[in-house]
Design a protein around this motif. Structure first.
Motif, PDB file in Angstrom:
ATOM      1  N   PHE A 173     -25.617   5.902 -20.783  1.00 30.39           N
ATOM      2  CA  PHE A 173     -24.946   7.564 -21.591  1.00 30.39           C
ATOM      3  C   PHE A 173     -25.427   8.768 -20.674  1.00 30.39           C
ATOM      4  O   PHE A 173     -26.038   9.033 -19.659  1.00 30.39           O
ATOM      5  N   GLY A 174     -24.251   9.407 -20.720  1.00 31.26           N
ATOM      6  CA  GLY A 174     -24.543  11.521 -19.827  1.00 31.26           C
ATOM      7  C   GLY A 174     -23.860  10.713 -18.333  1.00 31.26           C
ATOM      8  O   GLY A 174     -23.824  12.041 -17.796  1.00 31.26           O
ATOM      9  N   THR A 175     -23.101  10.746 -18.305  1.00 30.32           N
ATOM     10  CA  THR A 175     -22.430  10.203 -16.688  1.00 30.32           C
ATOM     11  C   THR A 175     -21.003  10.019 -16.984  1.00 30.32           C
ATOM     12  O   THR A 175     -20.200  10.306 -15.514  1.00 30.32           O
ATOM     13  N   GLY A 176     -20.573   9.264 -17.916  1.00 34.64           N
ATOM     14  CA  GLY A 176     -19.289   9.601 -17.988  1.00 34.64           C
ATOM     15  C   GLY A 176     -18.520  10.811 -18.168  1.00 34.64           C
ATOM     16  O   GLY A 176     -18.315  11.624 -18.887  1.00 34.64           O
ATOM     17  N   PHE A 177     -17.811  10.112 -20.002  1.00 32.56           N
ATOM     18  CA  PHE A 177     -17.771  10.862 -20.788  1.00 32.56           C
ATOM     19  C   PHE A 177     -18.230  11.211 -21.594  1.00 32.56           C
ATOM     20  O   PHE A 177     -18.410  12.882 -22.007  1.00 32.56           O
ATOM     21  N   SER A 178     -19.314  10.689 -22.189  1.00 34.89           N
ATOM     22  CA  SER A 178     -20.556  11.773 -22.468  1.00 34.89           C
ATOM     23  C   SER A 178     -20.235  12.134 -23.937  1.00 34.89           C
ATOM     24  O   SER A 178     -20.300  13.355 -24.513  1.00 34.89           O
ATOM     25  N   SER A 179     -19.749  11.441 -24.556  1.00 34.41           N
ATOM     26  CA  SER A 179     -18.511  11.539 -25.849  1.00 34.41           C
ATOM     27  C   SER A 179     -19.430  12.152 -27.335  1.00 34.41           C
ATOM     28  O   SER A 179     -19.588  11.219 -27.282  1.00 34.41           O
ATOM     29  N   LEU A 180     -19.808  13.102 -27.706  1.00 31.57           N
ATOM     30  CA  LEU A 180     -20.670  13.467 -28.957  1.00 31.57           C
ATOM     31  C   LEU A 180     -19.382  13.204 -30.056  1.00 31.57           C
ATOM     32  O   LEU A 180     -20.370  12.593 -31.134  1.00 31.57           O
ATOM     33  N   ASN A 181     -18.983  13.621 -29.840  1.00 29.85           N
ATOM     34  CA  ASN A 181     -17.928  13.210 -31.755  1.00 29.85           C
ATOM     35  C   ASN A 181     -18.402  11.059 -31.502  1.00 29.85           C
ATOM     36  O   ASN A 181     -18.425  11.174 -32.325  1.00 29.85           O
ATOM     37  N   MET A 182     -18.068  10.731 -30.208  1.00 34.92           N
ATOM     38  CA  MET A 182     -18.376   9.237 -30.482  1.00 34.92           C
ATOM     39  C   MET A 182     -19.965   8.743 -30.879  1.00 34.92           C
ATOM     40  O   MET A 182     -19.841   7.767 -31.224  1.00 34.92           O
ATOM     41  N   LEU A 183     -20.962   9.622 -29.999  1.00 34.58           N
ATOM     42  CA  LEU A 183     -22.191   8.884 -30.930  1.00 34.58           C
ATOM     43  C   LEU A 183     -21.860   9.515 -32.291  1.00 34.58           C
ATOM     44  O   LEU A 183     -22.976   8.360 -32.562  1.00 34.58           O
ATOM     45  N   ARG A 184     -21.012  10.041 -32.733  1.00 34.41           N
ATOM     46  CA  ARG A 184     -21.505  10.778 -34.314  1.00 34.41           C
ATOM     47  C   ARG A 184     -20.123   9.776 -34.717  1.00 34.41           C
ATOM     48  O   ARG A 184     -20.892   8.873 -35.890  1.00 34.41           O
ATOM     49  N   SER A 185     -19.281   8.994 -34.348  1.00 33.76           N
ATOM     50  CA  SER A 185     -18.930   8.476 -35.465  1.00 33.76           C
ATOM     51  C   SER A 185     -19.396   6.541 -35.292  1.00 33.76           C
ATOM     52  O   SER A 185     -18.987   5.841 -35.916  1.00 33.76           O
ATOM     53  N   LEU A 186     -19.757   6.056 -34.377  1.00 28.41           N
ATOM     54  CA  LEU A 186     -20.024   5.035 -34.397  1.00 28.41           C
ATOM     55  C   LEU A 186     -21.551   4.825 -34.445  1.00 28.41           C
ATOM     56  O   LEU A 186     -22.284   5.650 -34.453  1.00 28.41           O
ATOM     57  N   ARG A 187     -21.709   3.569 -35.119  1.00 24.13           N
ATOM     58  CA  ARG A 187     -22.650   3.792 -35.943  1.00 24.13           C
ATOM     59  C   ARG A 187     -23.859   2.612 -35.473  1.00 24.13           C
ATOM     60  O   ARG A 187     -23.892   1.002 -34.849  1.00 24.13           O
ATOM     61  N   LEU A 188     -23.967   3.393 -33.780  1.00 23.23           N
ATOM     62  CA  LEU A 188     -25.085   2.927 -33.443  1.00 23.23           C
ATOM     63  C   LEU A 188     -26.252   2.881 -33.683  1.00 23.23           C
ATOM     64  O   LEU A 188     -27.143   3.207 -34.797  1.00 23.23           O
ATOM     65  N   HIS A 189     -27.274   1.888 -33.105  1.00 20.07           N
ATOM     66  CA  HIS A 189     -28.785   1.442 -32.817  1.00 20.07           C
ATOM     67  C   HIS A 189     -29.682   2.651 -31.902  1.00 20.07           C
ATOM     68  O   HIS A 189     -30.097   2.803 -32.127  1.00 20.07           O
ATOM     69  N   THR A 190     -28.897   2.297 -30.559  1.00 19.82           N
ATOM     70  CA  THR A 190     -29.988   3.454 -30.094  1.00 19.82           C
ATOM     71  C   THR A 190     -28.708   3.481 -28.568  1.00 19.82           C
ATOM     72  O   THR A 190     -27.383   3.097 -27.854  1.00 19.82           O
ATOM     73  N   VAL A 191     -29.619   4.237 -27.732  1.00 15.87           N
ATOM     74  CA  VAL A 191     -28.835   5.240 -26.919  1.00 15.87           C
ATOM     75  C   VAL A 191     -29.286   5.143 -25.184  1.00 15.87           C
ATOM     76  O   VAL A 191     -30.764   5.075 -25.694  1.00 15.87           O
ATOM     77  N   LYS A 192     -28.435   4.341 -24.404  1.00 15.07           N
ATOM     78  CA  LYS A 192     -29.658   4.471 -23.335  1.00 15.07           C
ATOM     79  C   LYS A 192     -29.105   5.312 -22.082  1.00 15.07           C
ATOM     80  O   LYS A 192     -27.420   5.612 -21.766  1.00 15.07           O
ATOM     81  N   ILE A 193     -30.137   6.276 -21.466  1.00 10.56           N
ATOM     82  CA  ILE A 193     -29.454   7.337 -20.510  1.00 10.56           C
ATOM     83  C   ILE A 193     -29.158   6.651 -19.259  1.00 10.56           C
ATOM     84  O   ILE A 193     -29.585   6.221 -18.686  1.00 10.56           O
ATOM     85  N   ASP A 194     -28.440   7.195 -18.911  1.00  4.74           N
ATOM     86  CA  ASP A 194     -27.979   6.722 -17.533  1.00  4.74           C
ATOM     87  C   ASP A 194     -28.899   6.575 -16.305  1.00  4.74           C
ATOM     88  O   ASP A 194     -29.355   8.049 -16.582  1.00  4.74           O
ATOM     89  N   ARG A 195     -29.097   5.776 -15.331  1.00  2.00           N
ATOM     90  CA  ARG A 195     -30.147   5.811 -14.626  1.00  2.00           C
ATOM     91  C   ARG A 195     -29.995   7.576 -13.369  1.00  2.00           C
ATOM     92  O   ARG A 195     -30.889   8.061 -12.847  1.00  2.00           O
ATOM     93  N   GLY A 196     -28.423   8.017 -13.810  1.00  2.00           N
ATOM     94  CA  GLY A 196     -27.614   8.796 -12.403  1.00  2.00           C
ATOM     95  C   GLY A 196     -29.334  10.541 -13.420  1.00  2.00           C
ATOM     96  O   GLY A 196     -28.832  11.422 -12.737  1.00  2.00           O
ATOM     97  N   LEU A 197     -29.009   9.844 -14.326  1.00  2.00           N
ATOM     98  CA  LEU A 197     -29.948  11.523 -15.137  1.00  2.00           C
ATOM     99  C   LEU A 197     -31.863  11.405 -15.331  1.00  2.00           C
ATOM    100  O   LEU A 197     -31.934  12.249 -15.047  1.00  2.00           O
ATOM    101  N   ILE A 198     -31.855  10.368 -14.997  1.00  2.00           N
ATOM    102  CA  ILE A 198     -33.411   9.796 -14.828  1.00  2.00           C
ATOM    103  C   ILE A 198     -33.915  10.033 -13.780  1.00  2.00           C
ATOM    104  O   ILE A 198     -34.977  10.267 -13.673  1.00  2.00           O
ATOM    105  N   ASP A 199     -33.068  10.179 -12.485  1.00  2.00           N
ATOM    106  CA  ASP A 199     -33.457  10.078 -11.456  1.00  2.00           C
ATOM    107  C   ASP A 199     -33.577  11.338 -10.916  1.00  2.00           C
ATOM    108  O   ASP A 199     -35.324  11.609 -10.377  1.00  2.00           O
TER     109      ASP A 199
END
Ligand code: C2E
Ligand code: MG
Ligand code: MG
Length: 260
Positions: A177-203
């Protein structure tokens, strides 16, 4: 036009015979069990204790050596072999979980990466249910990691599939998450448990602008009741910054490379 035509043809022939060769090698590799999973730990950001594992595919191609999963997963997707490969890897992971469950009292869930093309198949949730049942593994031991590109492109269908998997008790995580589309609508719509922040943002952590972005994602995730994993943590400074920004779990070479 005459000469360029000849050149183009040679190039094409070379390309297609390479692709064909790789496809045949992959087909044989799937049948011959050449694909193996390695497991990389994720740890609790506060205590450093092991929380879960991510299964990562490896292919040791005879006569060639190690092929990167980025390359062979893409090739499997292009050639239509991803269904067979994905099923073989899911089976391997479920068998491994079952084995650990019989040998150890303290076990952790295992996350398996799923290609967008596997998720497109409406029978995918049934396949997962069947695999868990035939290996005797309870659904809470399995997490599926899906990528945001697949979810954004087919949001309606992904929503249905995720809902079914969730209903079965399988956890679903959004990978990279965070380097591609990073759609906030998707985060809201999908009933997920976890988000993994991409290495590109952690680096770039602990630089203040990077901290601000990671913190914003964590705040959003908290509001949506999602766990956050930071990927690709390589230094203690990155680990501290990710934890302080709100990441609950950390994964990366600082703790361990993928293990056999
Ligand atoms: P991913 O799911 O985001 O996996 C994380 C990748 O980051 C892995 O690379 C892992 O070895 C690497 N990594 C972990 N910690 C660090 C770190 O601290 N620093 C750096 N530089 N890298 C780190 P890997 O194993 O080469 O996998 C690459 C990608 O291939 C995966 O990204 C995933 O998208 C795909 N992949 C791997 N196995 C499978 C699979 O079984 N099925 C599917 N569909 N895709 C897979
Ligand atoms: Mg992953
Ligand atoms: Mg990732």
């Amino acid at each position: 036009p005459g000469t360029s035509h000849v050149l183009a043809e040679k190039e094409f022939e070379r390309g297609s015979s390479n692709a064909l060769e790789q496809e045949q090698a992959m087909r044989a590799g799937i049948e011959g069990s050449e694909f193996q999973l390695m497991y990389q730990p994720k740890v609790d950001a506060r205590t450093g204790r092991l929380t879960s594992l991510e299964a990562l595919a490896r292919w040791s191609r005879p006569g060639v050596g190690q092929v990167s999963p980025i390359e062979f997963i893409a090739a499997a997707e292009r050639t239509g072999l991803i269904g067979a490969l994905g099923t073989a890897l899911l089976k391997q992971a479920c068998e491994q979980i079952a084995q650990w469950r019989t040998h150890y009292t303290h076990c952790v869930p295992v996350a398996v990466n799923v290609s967008p093309l596997q998720l497109l198949d409406p029978r995918f949730p049934q396949l997962v249910a069947h695999m868990l049942q035939s290996c005797g593994v309870a659904p809470q031991w399995l997490t599926l990691e899906i990528t945001e590109s697949s979810a954004v492109q087919n949001l309606e269908q992904t929503t249905v599939q995720v809902e079914q998997l969730r209903g079965m008790g399988v956890h679903v995580a959004m990978d990279d998450f965070g380097t591609g589309f990073s759609s906030l609508n998707m985060l809201r719509s999908l009933r997920l448990h976890t988000v993994k922040i991409d290495r590109g943002l952690i680096d770039p952590l602990p630089s203040p602008d990077a901290v601000a972005v990671v913190r914003a994602i964590c705040q959003l995730a908290e509001a949506l009741h999602l766990h956050v994993v930071a990927e690709g943590v390589e230094t203690q400074a990155q680990a501290v910054a990710a934890r302080d920004a709100g990441c609950g779990e950390l994964q990366g070479y600082l703790y361990s490379k993928p293990l056999l």
